[in-house]
Design an enzyme around this catalytic site. Structure first.
Site, PDB file in Angstrom:
ATOM      1  N   ASP A   1       0.945  -1.094   0.017  1.00 22.34           N
ATOM      2  CA  ASP A   1       0.015   0.035   0.050  1.00 22.34           C
ATOM      3  C   ASP A   1       0.822   1.335   0.011  1.00 22.34           C
ATOM      4  O   ASP A   1       1.654   1.364   0.824  1.00 22.34           O
ATOM      5  CB  ASP A   1      -0.911  -0.013   1.201  1.00 22.34           C
ATOM      6  CG  ASP A   1      -2.103   1.030   0.986  1.00 22.34           C
ATOM      7  OD1 ASP A   1      -2.024   1.924   0.258  1.00 22.34           O
ATOM      8  OD2 ASP A   1      -2.975   0.787   2.234  1.00 22.34           O
TER       9      ASP A   1
ATOM     10  N   ASP B   1     -10.626   3.880  -1.491  1.00 29.41           N
ATOM     11  CA  ASP B   1     -11.186   2.993  -0.651  1.00 29.41           C
ATOM     12  C   ASP B   1     -12.606   2.637  -0.600  1.00 29.41           C
ATOM     13  O   ASP B   1     -13.523   3.709  -0.924  1.00 29.41           O
ATOM     14  CB  ASP B   1     -10.825   3.469   1.061  1.00 29.41           C
ATOM     15  CG  ASP B   1      -9.426   3.046   1.263  1.00 29.41           C
ATOM     16  OD1 ASP B   1      -8.535   2.735   0.158  1.00 29.41           O
ATOM     17  OD2 ASP B   1      -8.940   3.217   2.170  1.00 29.41           O
TER      18      ASP B   1
HETATM   19  C1  GLA Z   1      -5.473   2.349   2.911  1.00 28.89           C
HETATM   20  C2  GLA Z   1      -5.971   1.036   2.150  1.00 28.89           C
HETATM   21  C3  GLA Z   1      -6.940   0.136   2.663  1.00 28.89           C
HETATM   22  C4  GLA Z   1      -6.262  -0.216   4.113  1.00 28.89           C
HETATM   23  C5  GLA Z   1      -5.663   0.944   4.795  1.00 28.89           C
HETATM   24  C6  GLA Z   1      -5.058   0.558   5.893  1.00 28.89           C
HETATM   25  O1  GLA Z   1      -6.386   3.131   3.062  1.00 28.89           O
HETATM   26  O2  GLA Z   1      -6.572   1.535   0.733  1.00 28.89           O
HETATM   27  O3  GLA Z   1      -7.481  -0.868   1.899  1.00 28.89           O
HETATM   28  O4  GLA Z   1      -5.414  -1.077   3.915  1.00 28.89           O
HETATM   29  O5  GLA Z   1      -4.870   1.729   4.119  1.00 28.89           O
HETATM   30  O6  GLA Z   1      -4.398   1.515   6.892  1.00 28.89           O
END
Ligand code: GLA
Length: 398
Positions: free
Chosen positions: A147, A218
């Site tokens: 990520d 997200d």
């Molecule tokens: C980002 C990702 C999420 C999750 C969070 C965790 O927002 O897109 O899917 O993994 O980080 O902190």
């Protein structure tokens, strides 16, 4: 937020990176499993992961194809003097946890960031990529979600302020680095990029060894967000195929206040999109109707179809959208979705088979009632708000 770069920049960046082939043992169909983030977020601990593994087995989800148990952010502790990262107190023994998940016939996934810190502010892999990859392999990890987060401010913006093209090259190099590190371990580890669909990741994801890449920001358990994500998948069909998939984010089925129709449509559309099916609900408190959605074998078969051809929106009429997905053996999945929140226009909606390239009545299976249904040209359809008609036609007449 989607930042796009001209193709010339992408290609320029690509030529400066060695292509990394994908994991040889990567599954050919989109991954199915469970991820801790959507329900547990930062609260997740060892016991929750074990419970999720237990429930995947006892609910029949494992038998329906859900095999990955993925730990998302907030497992990370501190690095020791040798640079070795230790899990925090919520995860006392990661190897033992991986062994437990494997003992159930399941696979285990983990999470990190190319930056110094993750989105949750925990330790990332910057400068420790090979070491971390070796540690994952030693634990028996089968899947890594990587990520971007901490890498944006600490590396991209610091090293290349105001230069988006250079930032993109840095980002691709970071993803390629971990792709190579994972490959060097010799362990097949499914590689999932999470950088929110920036810089046309679908064009270069495979070249850095990725099996899947997020195409959006997200997901949240709300209709508006789910529908916005579905809409953003248009045009990405050609980037999906066996072993590499667009990832519109994890499932929210059973979370928040989604209605049954919304849960059904969310799940159906992820299947139409050949998306990874990573459940994100609390499996220990799953209601029977949610389990019935997540384990609908006919819908899962659409998602897992061996052609891995992503579906596409063929037309919309007022607030009704018609999507199709081509399946192996010449079969066709048709999804008619009422995306409107009140009454929809036109009323009633009339399904045009001609626009789908079909001729004459089409007999198939309604995948949510299990009943045989015959679709005819211009037939009126009444769909409740946010609900859908999902039909599989094995032998479409053209
Ligand atoms: C980002 C990702 C999420 C999750 C969070 C965790 O927002 O897109 O899917 O993994 O980080 O902190």
């Amino acid at each position: 937020m989607r930042i796009t770069a001209p193709l010339s920049i992408v290609l320029l960046a690509l030529t400066s990176l060695p292509a990394i082939s994908q994991s040889p043992a990567a599954p050919q169909a989109p991954p199915m499993g469970w991820n801790s983030w959507n329900y547990f977020a930062g609260r997740v601990n060892d016991a929750d992961i074990r419970a999720a593994a237990d429930e995947l087995v006892s609910t029949g989800m494992k038998d329906a194809g859900y095999v990955y148990v993925n730990i998302d952010d907030t497992w990370e502790g501190e690095r020791d003097v040798h640079g070795e990262l230790h899990p925090n107190a919520k995860f006392p023994n990661m190897k033992a946890l991986a062994d437990y998940v494997h003992s159930k016939g399941l696979k285990i996934g983990i999470y990190s960031s190319p930056g110094p810190t993750t989105c949750g502010g925990y330790a990332g892999s910057l400068g420790h990529e090979d070491q971390d990859a070796r540690m994952y392999a030693a634990w028996g990890i089968d899947y890594l979600k990587y990520d971007l987060c901490g890498y944006i401010g600490e590396v991209m913006e610091k090293q290349a302020p105001d230069d988006k093209a250079a930032q993109m090259r840095l980002m691709m190099a970071a993803y390629a680095k971990m792709g190579q590190a994972l490959r060097s371990t010799g362990r097949p580890i499914t590689y999932s990029l999470c950088q929110y669909g920036w810089d046309a990741v679908w064009e270069w994801g495979p070249s850095v060894g990725a099996n899947l890449w997020r195409t959006t920001g997200d997901v949240t358990p709300t209709w508006d967000r789910i529908y916005a994500i579905v809409s953003q998948q248009e045009g990405l069909e050609k980037y999906a195929g066996p072993g590499h998939w667009n990832d519109p984010d994890m499932l929210e089925v059973g979370n928040g206040k989604l209605s049954l129709a919304e849960n059904r449509t969310h799940f159906s559309m992820w299947a139409m999109l050949a998306a990874p099916l990573l459940a994100g609900n609390d499996l220990t408190a799953m209601k029977p109707e949610i389990k019935a959605i997540l384990t609908n074998r006919d819908v899962i078969a659409i998602d897992q179809d061996r052609l891995a051809r992503q579906g596409a929106r063929i037309y919309s009429d007022g607030e009704v959208e018609v999507w199709t997905r081509h399946l192996s053996g010449g079969a066709l999945a048709i999804a008619v979705v009422n995306v409107g929140s009140d009454r929809y226009a036109p009323h009633p909606f009339q399904l045009s088979l001609t626009k789908l390239g079909l001729a004459g009545p089409q007999t198939g299976k309604n995948l949510w009632t299990g009943k045989t249904v015959t679709l005819t040209d211009n037939m009126p359809l009444e769909l409740a708000s946010h609900d859908l008609l999902l039909v599989r036609v094995d032998k479409p007449a053209r």
